[in-house]
Design a protein around this motif. Sequence first.
Motif, short mmCIF file in Angstrom:
data_model
loop_
_atom_site.label_atom_id
_atom_site.label_comp_id
_atom_site.label_asym_id
_atom_site.label_seq_id
_atom_site.Cartn_x
_atom_site.Cartn_y
_atom_site.Cartn_z
N LEU A 319 -28.10 48.32 28.13
CA LEU A 319 -28.71 46.94 27.82
C LEU A 319 -27.74 46.14 27.47
O LEU A 319 -27.38 46.12 26.29
N ILE A 320 -27.55 44.80 28.45
CA ILE A 320 -26.75 43.82 27.69
C ILE A 320 -27.49 42.48 27.75
O ILE A 320 -28.02 42.03 28.76
N ARG A 321 -27.79 42.08 26.62
CA ARG A 321 -28.41 40.60 26.65
C ARG A 321 -27.43 39.43 26.14
O ARG A 321 -26.76 39.47 25.46
N LEU A 322 -27.70 38.28 26.85
CA LEU A 322 -27.08 37.08 26.72
C LEU A 322 -28.10 36.04 26.31
O LEU A 322 -29.05 36.08 26.94
N SER A 323 -27.71 35.49 25.21
CA SER A 323 -28.86 34.44 24.89
C SER A 323 -28.09 33.37 24.79
O SER A 323 -27.18 33.47 23.77
N VAL A 324 -28.75 31.91 24.65
CA VAL A 324 -28.31 30.85 24.17
C VAL A 324 -29.19 30.02 23.51
O VAL A 324 -30.44 30.09 23.81
N GLU A 325 -28.90 29.53 22.46
CA GLU A 325 -30.03 28.74 21.44
C GLU A 325 -29.30 27.52 20.69
O GLU A 325 -28.17 27.57 20.57
N ARG A 326 -30.07 26.82 20.38
CA ARG A 326 -29.48 25.53 19.54
C ARG A 326 -29.83 25.90 18.16
O ARG A 326 -30.97 26.21 17.95
N GLU A 327 -28.71 25.80 17.45
CA GLU A 327 -28.98 26.12 15.77
C GLU A 327 -28.35 24.61 15.29
O GLU A 327 -27.17 24.49 15.18
N ASP A 328 -29.32 23.59 14.74
CA ASP A 328 -28.80 22.57 14.39
C ASP A 328 -27.97 21.54 15.31
O ASP A 328 -28.10 21.45 16.54
N GLU A 329 -26.72 21.62 14.95
CA GLU A 329 -25.77 20.82 15.75
C GLU A 329 -24.82 21.82 16.48
O GLU A 329 -24.10 21.34 17.30
N LYS A 330 -25.15 23.04 16.72
CA LYS A 330 -24.36 24.04 17.15
C LYS A 330 -25.06 24.72 18.52
O LYS A 330 -26.26 24.94 18.51
N ALA A 331 -24.31 24.96 19.52
CA ALA A 331 -24.64 25.61 20.85
C ALA A 331 -24.23 27.24 20.44
O ALA A 331 -23.31 27.43 19.82
N VAL A 332 -25.32 28.22 20.29
CA VAL A 332 -25.02 29.44 19.93
C VAL A 332 -25.01 30.40 21.09
O VAL A 332 -26.19 30.52 21.64
N ILE A 333 -24.02 31.04 21.54
CA ILE A 333 -23.99 32.15 22.61
C ILE A 333 -24.01 33.45 22.24
O ILE A 333 -22.97 33.49 21.13
#
Length: 551
Positions: A319-333
Amino acid sequence: MSDRKLQAEIEDLRRRLEEAEETIHAIRSGAVDALVFDEANGPRIYTLETADRPYRLLVEQMQQGAATLQADGTIVYCNVRLAQLLEVPHERLIGAALHDFVAPADRAAYDHLLGQGRNRSGQGEARLQRADGALVPAYLTFNPLPKDCGADIGVLVTDLTSQRHHEQLAAAHEALADAARRKDEFLATLAHELRNPLAPIQNAVQILRLAGGKPQAVLPATDMLERQVRQMVHLVDDLLDVGRINLGKIELRREPVALASIVDQAVEAVRPLARSLHHDLRVTLPPEPITVDGDLTRLAQVVGNLLSNACKFTDNGGLIRLSVEREDEKAVIRVRDNGIGIAADELARIFDMFAQVDSSLERVQSGLGIGLTLVKKLAEMHGGTVEVESAGVGQGSEFVVRLPALAETAERLRSELAASKSKFIPSRRILVVDDNRDAADSLAALLKLEGHETQLAHDGVEAVAAAATFKPDLVLLDIGLPKLNGYEAARKIREQPSGKHMMLVAVTGWGQEEDRRRSHSAGFDLHMVKPVDYPALMRLLAAMPPGRSIG
Ligand code: ADP
């Protein structure tokens, strides 16, 4: 003053005069070893004529510095070697505190050794400091001296400079040997990796030759060819990138990019691998689009490398998971897998060049050990970071990339995206020039399928003639060409009346800044690296101003 007292003073003066004469005589005869002015006792001469002369000669000939000290560290006597070590005149040392010639940072250690030396032997390292600030690494040995011998402590000073030099040389030698070993390992891996796709490519060519056009044989063979060629291109690209990074020559083409596009491009590239290994690849994007100021291709390379590692280092059906989210001023991959994991002591070096946890060539999914180096460097070039976490072997891994996010309105992005999708590409006249007939034919065939009109040329002279008669909108011109090279051909095309407004694109194996500069000064509008990135070519055709078409 009484006669007696006067007599005594005259006696005293006479004695001092005699002593002074003796001193002058000793100095003239060169036998003075040291002249000490002691306030309580007046001047004292140490001469080599004294009873301990053999010992003094021995001490003077030693390779080590030697000194006798008072309990407070004042130098009573020292040999010439110590004066040479410190590069100060010998007479300046006598009566001075040795402490003052020790590097300030090492004075506490020296004082400690000196304190000990009053009662027992002791030794340790301290750096001496010369007047010009130069430091001399030294090994000091302290010994208490017998009572009433004129001094309290003896000290020997061994210069460690040449020893340090040897140690440094040995360390440099070791590092070189290590680098050579890693280079050999790397070359072995490289040869292995380059050889890997050759056998299937050879087989596919054989199949195509024998298949007689039967689709059930041709299709799998061409699929295989495509996969293997993609792998080789990927490998060679990585190698070139590492070279450029090492030379500081990678340039980013930055623009506002939606993370969704980055993820799409990366996932599209990795999906065939994930599918072949039966992995479940799940992607989670945030409801609000996030944009970064970055190079789409490079960032897709970052995410793609992490995804393909996750595929490679996870047993089939993972199982391979890729997620993107915003943490304050950062894009987190985040790229997480439930694969083989990474041991705690390997985590720190995993981003190093050529680092591979298991370097045995038998491993099915080996690479060159440069993928993560590229990921790290490219993330850093974007002002970002990459981190790895793993609970240990067999526990899966997670790689987290953080990039500075742009403050963007969702509406603007949506409309931009919609606009780019509906862009209509009008038919163009395209001249494809390459002496590799297969490369030229296949590219022209592709462009024809997209509805463009194409013509071929296989050397520079042919290209110039075709440009004059065919009057293309766009010329894709190879640089290394027979008869007339691409630069000269471009210059001649530009001299033609119809050549002024043609779009000239250099297509070459060389993408260094110097090559781009050369092609620009030869009159090219653009420089593309082989093999031509087809989507980029489509974007170029979409972006060409309509007025350019002569047709
Ligand atoms: P390559 O994949 O070509 O060997 P990389 O630089 O991409 O080189 O990775 C270096 C090493 O890090 C790999 O050889 C592997 O040992 C380890 N590694 C990378 N990604 C993972 C992962 N997702 N799970 C476990 N190990 C990994």
